[in-house]
Motif scaffolding. Sequence first.
Motif, PDB file in Angstrom:
ATOM      1  N   MET A  13       0.852  -1.198   0.000  1.00 42.53           N
ATOM      2  CA  MET A  13       0.000   0.000   0.000  1.00 42.53           C
ATOM      3  C   MET A  13       0.883   1.240   0.000  1.00 42.53           C
ATOM      4  SD  MET A  13      -3.044   1.015   2.671  1.00 42.53           S
ATOM      5  CE  MET A  13      -1.903   1.174   4.044  1.00 42.53           C
ATOM      6  N   SER A  14       0.597   2.176  -0.855  1.00 43.72           N
ATOM      7  CA  SER A  14       1.414   3.371  -0.978  1.00 43.72           C
ATOM      8  C   SER A  14       1.189   4.301   0.206  1.00 43.72           C
ATOM      9  CB  SER A  14       1.086   4.110  -2.281  1.00 43.72           C
ATOM     10  OG  SER A  14      -0.261   4.518  -2.289  1.00 43.72           O
ATOM     11  N   THR A  15       2.233   5.051   0.544  1.00 38.45           N
ATOM     12  CA  THR A  15       2.143   6.015   1.629  1.00 38.45           C
ATOM     13  C   THR A  15       1.316   7.211   1.193  1.00 38.45           C
ATOM     14  OG1 THR A  15       4.328   5.337   2.403  1.00 38.45           O
ATOM     15  CG2 THR A  15       3.498   7.451   3.196  1.00 38.45           C
TER      16      THR A  15
ATOM     17  N   ASP B 251       3.554  15.857   8.955  1.00 44.17           N
ATOM     18  CA  ASP B 251       3.169  14.502   8.566  1.00 44.17           C
ATOM     19  C   ASP B 251       4.380  13.737   8.040  1.00 44.17           C
ATOM     20  OD1 ASP B 251       0.423  14.929   9.109  1.00 44.17           O
ATOM     21  OD2 ASP B 251       0.175  15.903   7.165  1.00 44.17           O
ATOM     22  N   ALA B 252       5.331  14.486   7.444  1.00 45.26           N
ATOM     23  CA  ALA B 252       6.590  13.916   6.954  1.00 45.26           C
ATOM     24  C   ALA B 252       7.721  14.844   7.379  1.00 45.26           C
ATOM     25  CB  ALA B 252       6.575  13.742   5.441  1.00 45.26           C
ATOM     26  N   LEU B 253       8.860  14.238   7.686  1.00 45.91           N
ATOM     27  CA  LEU B 253       9.982  15.001   8.227  1.00 45.91           C
ATOM     28  C   LEU B 253      11.256  14.664   7.467  1.00 45.91           C
ATOM     29  CD1 LEU B 253      11.397  16.702  10.503  1.00 45.91           C
ATOM     30  CD2 LEU B 253      11.566  14.560  11.798  1.00 45.91           C
ATOM     31  N   LEU B 254      12.027  15.698   7.123  1.00 47.90           N
ATOM     32  CA  LEU B 254      13.343  15.510   6.511  1.00 47.90           C
ATOM     33  C   LEU B 254      14.412  16.017   7.460  1.00 47.90           C
ATOM     34  CD1 LEU B 254      15.288  14.840   4.184  1.00 47.90           C
ATOM     35  CD2 LEU B 254      14.884  17.150   3.298  1.00 47.90           C
ATOM     36  N   LEU B 255      15.335  15.136   7.821  1.00 49.82           N
ATOM     37  CA  LEU B 255      16.494  15.523   8.613  1.00 49.82           C
ATOM     38  C   LEU B 255      17.617  15.900   7.662  1.00 49.82           C
ATOM     39  CD1 LEU B 255      16.369  12.710  11.322  1.00 49.82           C
ATOM     40  CD2 LEU B 255      15.660  15.085  11.581  1.00 49.82           C
ATOM     41  N   ALA B 256      17.897  17.187   7.594  1.00 48.10           N
ATOM     42  CA  ALA B 256      18.973  17.714   6.751  1.00 48.10           C
ATOM     43  C   ALA B 256      19.911  18.509   7.645  1.00 48.10           C
ATOM     44  CB  ALA B 256      18.395  18.584   5.639  1.00 48.10           C
ATOM     45  N   THR B 257      20.313  17.883   8.744  1.00 51.02           N
ATOM     46  CA  THR B 257      21.032  18.577   9.810  1.00 51.02           C
ATOM     47  C   THR B 257      22.519  18.762   9.527  1.00 51.02           C
ATOM     48  OG1 THR B 257      21.149  16.414  10.925  1.00 51.02           O
ATOM     49  CG2 THR B 257      19.438  17.926  11.646  1.00 51.02           C
TER      50      THR B 257
ATOM     51  N   PRO C 186       8.891   5.270   9.716  1.00 49.96           N
ATOM     52  CA  PRO C 186       8.013   5.745   8.624  1.00 49.96           C
ATOM     53  C   PRO C 186       7.849   7.260   8.636  1.00 49.96           C
ATOM     54  CG  PRO C 186       7.051   3.840   9.727  1.00 49.96           C
ATOM     55  CD  PRO C 186       8.242   4.240  10.555  1.00 49.96           C
ATOM     56  N   ASN C 187       7.820   7.830   7.415  1.00 50.62           N
ATOM     57  CA  ASN C 187       7.595   9.262   7.201  1.00 50.62           C
ATOM     58  C   ASN C 187       8.744  10.141   7.690  1.00 50.62           C
ATOM     59  OD1 ASN C 187       5.003   8.764   6.083  1.00 50.62           O
ATOM     60  ND2 ASN C 187       4.152   8.617   8.153  1.00 50.62           N
ATOM     61  N   VAL C 188       9.868   9.534   8.011  1.00 52.54           N
ATOM     62  CA  VAL C 188      11.056  10.308   8.394  1.00 52.54           C
ATOM     63  C   VAL C 188      12.164   9.996   7.394  1.00 52.54           C
ATOM     64  CG1 VAL C 188      12.788  10.772  10.163  1.00 52.54           C
ATOM     65  CG2 VAL C 188      10.417  10.310  10.823  1.00 52.54           C
TER      66      VAL C 188
ATOM     67  N   ARG D 219      11.000  13.834  -3.629  1.00 54.19           N
ATOM     68  CA  ARG D 219      10.160  13.022  -4.509  1.00 54.19           C
ATOM     69  C   ARG D 219       9.623  11.793  -3.786  1.00 54.19           C
ATOM     70  NH1 ARG D 219      14.106  13.656  -9.817  1.00 54.19           N
ATOM     71  NH2 ARG D 219      13.299  15.699 -10.476  1.00 54.19           N
ATOM     72  N   SER D 220      10.451  11.180  -2.965  1.00 52.99           N
ATOM     73  CA  SER D 220      10.005  10.008  -2.218  1.00 52.99           C
ATOM     74  C   SER D 220       8.839  10.356  -1.297  1.00 52.99           C
ATOM     75  CB  SER D 220      11.158   9.436  -1.398  1.00 52.99           C
ATOM     76  OG  SER D 220      12.175   8.919  -2.233  1.00 52.99           O
ATOM     77  N   MET D 221       8.900  11.519  -0.664  1.00 46.78           N
ATOM     78  CA  MET D 221       7.816  11.957   0.223  1.00 46.78           C
ATOM     79  C   MET D 221       6.481  12.014  -0.511  1.00 46.78           C
ATOM     80  SD  MET D 221       9.506  15.070   2.395  1.00 46.78           S
ATOM     81  CE  MET D 221      10.699  14.781   3.698  1.00 46.78           C
ATOM     82  N   LEU D 222       6.546  12.341  -1.790  1.00 42.61           N
ATOM     83  CA  LEU D 222       5.328  12.518  -2.586  1.00 42.61           C
ATOM     84  C   LEU D 222       4.963  11.268  -3.377  1.00 42.61           C
ATOM     85  CD1 LEU D 222       5.991  16.132  -3.932  1.00 42.61           C
ATOM     86  CD2 LEU D 222       4.841  15.413  -1.824  1.00 42.61           C
ATOM     87  N   GLY D 223       5.723  10.191  -3.180  1.00 49.20           N
ATOM     88  CA  GLY D 223       5.440   8.958  -3.906  1.00 49.20           C
ATOM     89  C   GLY D 223       5.886   8.969  -5.340  1.00 49.20           C
TER      90      GLY D 223
END
Length: 402
Positions: free
Chosen positions: A1-3, A100-106, A264-266, A301-305
């Motif tokens: 199932m897609s996110t 809802d989604a998080l990107l760690l770009a620290t 998930p979602n990170v 792009r991955s965040m958006l499927g």
Amino acid sequence: MSTPTPRSIAIIGSGATGYTAAKTLRAEGFTGSITMVGSEQAAPYRRPTVSKELLTGTKSIDQVQLGNPIDGVDVRSGVTAVGVTDSAVLLDDGDPVPYDALLLATGSRARQLDLPGHVFTLRGVADVEPLHADILRTGSLLVIGGGLIGCEAAAAARSLAAEVTVLEAASAPLNRIAPAAVSQMYRDLHADNGIELHTDVAVTSLETLSDGTLRATAQDGRSWSAGTVLVSVGSVPNVELGVDMGLEVGSGILVDAEMRTSTPNVYAAGDVAEVPNRILGGTYRSEHWNGAVDQATRAARSMLGVPPGDLDVPWGWSTQHGLNVQFAGWTGPDDEYVVVRGSIEDRRFTACALRDGRLVGAIGVGYPKDIRQIRSLIASGDRVDRSLLGEDWLDQPHAVVR
């Protein structure tokens, strides 16, 4: 199932990774909320200029900004993420950022040495002006560390008419990415420009002399003095938030080919991410500008499927004393290097790095097209026929065997 597509995305980090991710999200049609948090006060800028144009003063921070503000992105500068829950980023100003989604770009920070005395490090724009001013005040710079940043800063200081000495713990400068012949080329290049470069130096102490200068002493008793000391001995990825969140962490935050972490979602990208190497196996961290941009695009792009495609073969560059060197792949000092065009002595060449007969990287000066072609060859997974390597071999279709 897609996110499911997120409605709100938080990005921790406002450098090239964070900025590129936000820009890509909008370019891919994401209309939800985006909040980008950065501890630096400056707007997103080109970090490679820190040890070059910004340190020499030939460009201002306004001239090296990444671009215009991105439509609808809430940028919170000068604040630090101190924690992450399942649904919000906690900030030191007390204002949480839901996601809802998080990107760690620290990103990463400068590695420190346990040495007394006032020394500088060079990682961000806030480090530039104090170092620049002190070099002008003292007229001399001692650089501990002969890697890319250390050598670039040495060249920048020399252009400011300072006396410059570089101390490197390894047996050669740029030892991590270059073969002995290229390291020697850089020794000669710095010597030609009046810089002393010493290798096999293990600095064990640093003391302030009565006249205010600093003296570094090596394990073998040798010592050097200067008015200003820069420590440039690598970087440390900022994985602390990931550790606190319970993410899988190796040398960086471990991600899959779509930049997803173990939660998930990170997602994670840039200097802080440890990514899979689909060509050679294993994992690696890319600490270069192009890797940050590529990974940020993939994460968005991955965040958006959206299928992100394959990771680029990493590449980077360095400019010292006006000489621009480019490197690609996963080069190392112990690889077999074959000069396929030009001459290292003439400082205009392309050299291929082979490991167990396999093309793994390249380093060169003056032939950027070669580097692009070699990156494509590495990405294809094709094997190079060692016996065919020679002048202009890249123009020969039979130089590759399948």
